[in-house]
Design a protein around this motif. Structure first.
Motif, PDB file in Angstrom:
ATOM      1  N   PHE A  54       0.838  -1.192   0.000  1.00  0.00           N
ATOM      2  CA  PHE A  54       0.000   0.000   0.000  1.00  0.00           C
ATOM      3  C   PHE A  54       0.878   1.250   0.000  1.00  0.00           C
ATOM      4  N   PRO A  55       0.300   2.396  -0.341  1.00  0.00           N
ATOM      5  CA  PRO A  55       1.070   3.645  -0.293  1.00  0.00           C
ATOM      6  C   PRO A  55       1.508   3.948   1.143  1.00  0.00           C
ATOM      7  N   PRO A  56       2.614   4.681   1.295  1.00  0.00           N
ATOM      8  CA  PRO A  56       3.094   5.031   2.640  1.00  0.00           C
ATOM      9  C   PRO A  56       2.013   5.733   3.472  1.00  0.00           C
ATOM     10  N   LEU A  57       2.053   5.480   4.752  1.00  0.00           N
ATOM     11  CA  LEU A  57       1.110   6.104   5.682  1.00  0.00           C
ATOM     12  C   LEU A  57       1.921   6.895   6.698  1.00  0.00           C
ATOM     13  N   SER A  58       1.897   8.209   6.577  1.00  0.00           N
ATOM     14  CA  SER A  58       2.620   9.075   7.500  1.00  0.00           C
ATOM     15  C   SER A  58       1.648   9.624   8.534  1.00  0.00           C
ATOM     16  N   LEU A  59       1.773   9.125   9.753  1.00  0.00           N
ATOM     17  CA  LEU A  59       0.931   9.636  10.837  1.00  0.00           C
ATOM     18  C   LEU A  59       1.463  10.986  11.288  1.00  0.00           C
ATOM     19  N   SER A  60       0.568  11.884  11.566  1.00  0.00           N
ATOM     20  CA  SER A  60       0.958  13.201  12.068  1.00  0.00           C
ATOM     21  C   SER A  60       1.521  13.085  13.472  1.00  0.00           C
ATOM     22  N   PRO A  61       2.457  13.962  13.821  1.00  0.00           N
ATOM     23  CA  PRO A  61       2.950  13.966  15.200  1.00  0.00           C
ATOM     24  C   PRO A  61       1.803  14.243  16.180  1.00  0.00           C
ATOM     25  N   ILE A  62       1.970  13.765  17.380  1.00  0.00           N
ATOM     26  CA  ILE A  62       0.978  13.975  18.433  1.00  0.00           C
ATOM     27  C   ILE A  62       1.629  14.819  19.525  1.00  0.00           C
ATOM     28  N   ASP A  63       0.908  15.817  20.003  1.00  0.00           N
ATOM     29  CA  ASP A  63       1.392  16.664  21.098  1.00  0.00           C
ATOM     30  C   ASP A  63       0.939  16.051  22.422  1.00  0.00           C
ATOM     31  N   PHE A  64       1.759  15.137  22.945  1.00  0.00           N
ATOM     32  CA  PHE A  64       1.404  14.454  24.188  1.00  0.00           C
ATOM     33  C   PHE A  64       1.370  15.407  25.374  1.00  0.00           C
ATOM     34  N   ASP A  65       2.137  16.497  25.310  1.00  0.00           N
ATOM     35  CA  ASP A  65       2.078  17.498  26.380  1.00  0.00           C
ATOM     36  C   ASP A  65       0.692  18.135  26.445  1.00  0.00           C
ATOM     37  N   ALA A  66       0.126  18.463  25.286  1.00  0.00           N
ATOM     38  CA  ALA A  66      -1.219  19.051  25.247  1.00  0.00           C
ATOM     39  C   ALA A  66      -2.265  18.054  25.736  1.00  0.00           C
ATOM     40  N   ILE A  67      -2.126  16.809  25.348  1.00  0.00           N
ATOM     41  CA  ILE A  67      -3.070  15.779  25.793  1.00  0.00           C
ATOM     42  C   ILE A  67      -2.985  15.613  27.302  1.00  0.00           C
ATOM     43  N   TYR A  68      -1.759  15.628  27.837  1.00  0.00           N
ATOM     44  CA  TYR A  68      -1.583  15.509  29.277  1.00  0.00           C
ATOM     45  C   TYR A  68      -2.212  16.696  30.012  1.00  0.00           C
ATOM     46  N   ARG A  69      -1.951  17.913  29.504  1.00  0.00           N
ATOM     47  CA  ARG A  69      -2.542  19.108  30.137  1.00  0.00           C
ATOM     48  C   ARG A  69      -4.063  19.044  30.104  1.00  0.00           C
ATOM     49  N   GLN A  70      -4.625  18.598  28.977  1.00  0.00           N
ATOM     50  CA  GLN A  70      -6.076  18.497  28.864  1.00  0.00           C
ATOM     51  C   GLN A  70      -6.626  17.484  29.870  1.00  0.00           C
ATOM     52  N   SER A  71      -5.943  16.351  30.018  1.00  0.00           N
ATOM     53  CA  SER A  71      -6.419  15.352  30.984  1.00  0.00           C
ATOM     54  C   SER A  71      -6.326  15.892  32.407  1.00  0.00           C
ATOM     55  N   GLN A  72      -5.279  16.662  32.707  1.00  0.00           N
ATOM     56  CA  GLN A  72      -5.155  17.274  34.031  1.00  0.00           C
ATOM     57  C   GLN A  72      -6.268  18.298  34.262  1.00  0.00           C
ATOM     58  N   ASN A  73      -6.564  19.110  33.250  1.00  0.00           N
ATOM     59  CA  ASN A  73      -7.650  20.092  33.367  1.00  0.00           C
ATOM     60  C   ASN A  73      -8.991  19.405  33.543  1.00  0.00           C
ATOM     61  N   ASN A  74      -9.226  18.322  32.787  1.00  0.00           N
ATOM     62  CA  ASN A  74     -10.481  17.574  32.924  1.00  0.00           C
ATOM     63  C   ASN A  74     -10.608  16.972  34.321  1.00  0.00           C
ATOM     64  N   ALA A  75      -9.507  16.442  34.835  1.00  0.00           N
ATOM     65  CA  ALA A  75      -9.526  15.864  36.177  1.00  0.00           C
ATOM     66  C   ALA A  75      -9.800  16.948  37.220  1.00  0.00           C
ATOM     67  N   ALA A  76      -9.207  18.131  37.034  1.00  0.00           N
ATOM     68  CA  ALA A  76      -9.441  19.241  37.967  1.00  0.00           C
ATOM     69  C   ALA A  76     -10.893  19.696  37.899  1.00  0.00           C
ATOM     70  N   ASP A  77     -11.439  19.772  36.674  1.00  0.00           N
ATOM     71  CA  ASP A  77     -12.841  20.170  36.513  1.00  0.00           C
ATOM     72  C   ASP A  77     -13.773  19.173  37.181  1.00  0.00           C
ATOM     73  N   GLN A  78     -13.488  17.892  37.043  1.00  0.00           N
ATOM     74  CA  GLN A  78     -14.329  16.875  37.664  1.00  0.00           C
ATOM     75  C   GLN A  78     -14.235  16.936  39.166  1.00  0.00           C
ATOM     76  N   GLY A  79     -13.019  17.216  39.666  1.00  0.00           N
ATOM     77  CA  GLY A  79     -12.836  17.350  41.106  1.00  0.00           C
ATOM     78  C   GLY A  79     -13.604  18.530  41.664  1.00  0.00           C
ATOM     79  N   GLN A  80     -13.684  19.628  40.908  1.00  0.00           N
ATOM     80  CA  GLN A  80     -14.434  20.802  41.366  1.00  0.00           C
ATOM     81  C   GLN A  80     -15.935  20.540  41.313  1.00  0.00           C
ATOM     82  N   SER A  81     -16.378  19.772  40.310  1.00  0.00           N
ATOM     83  CA  SER A  81     -17.818  19.536  40.195  1.00  0.00           C
ATOM     84  C   SER A  81     -18.308  18.571  41.258  1.00  0.00           C
ATOM     85  N   LEU A  82     -17.391  17.770  41.842  1.00  0.00           N
ATOM     86  CA  LEU A  82     -17.787  16.851  42.897  1.00  0.00           C
ATOM     87  C   LEU A  82     -17.922  17.566  44.233  1.00  0.00           C
ATOM     88  N   ASN A  83     -17.322  18.735  44.375  1.00  0.00           N
ATOM     89  CA  ASN A  83     -17.382  19.473  45.646  1.00  0.00           C
ATOM     90  C   ASN A  83     -18.649  20.263  45.779  1.00  0.00           C
TER      91      ASN A  83
END
Length: 90
Positions: A61-90
């Motif tokens: 098949f033709p080459p498949l070039s996956l785009s780079p992933i910004d794991f730092d952004a994904i990590y920050r988003q997961s931290q923000n989501n966790a913080a938001d969930q923690g605030q909504s539980l209070n």
């Protein structure tokens, strides 16, 4: 998992599982989760990209070039989501 289709037919399906062994020393405890959630995946992902591209090309098949992933952004988003969930539980 990557699935390539032509109309309704599956042309190919690639599944990749990857792991790494890391020795994490000298980081403050509050930074270890960031290292595990962003730095380690940043080391591993280029190898996954290469393995997938090589497998697809070897399959004729033709080459498949996956785009780079910004794991730092994904990590920050997961931290923000966790913080938001923690605030909504209070």
């Amino acid at each position: 998992t990557i699935t390539a289709k032509v109309e309704e037919e599956t042309a190919y399906l690639v599944e990749l599982q990857q792991a790494g062994i890391f020795s994490i020393n000298g980081f403050p405890a509050e930074q270890v989760q960031h290292v595990l959630g962003a730095v380690c995946p940043n080391f591993l992902f280029p190898y996954a990209r290469e393995a997938i591209d090589s497998l697809v090309v070897k399959g004729g098949f033709p080459p498949l070039s996956l785009s780079p992933i910004d794991f730092d952004a994904i990590y920050r988003q997961s931290q923000n989501n966790a913080a938001d969930q923690g605030q909504s539980l209070n």
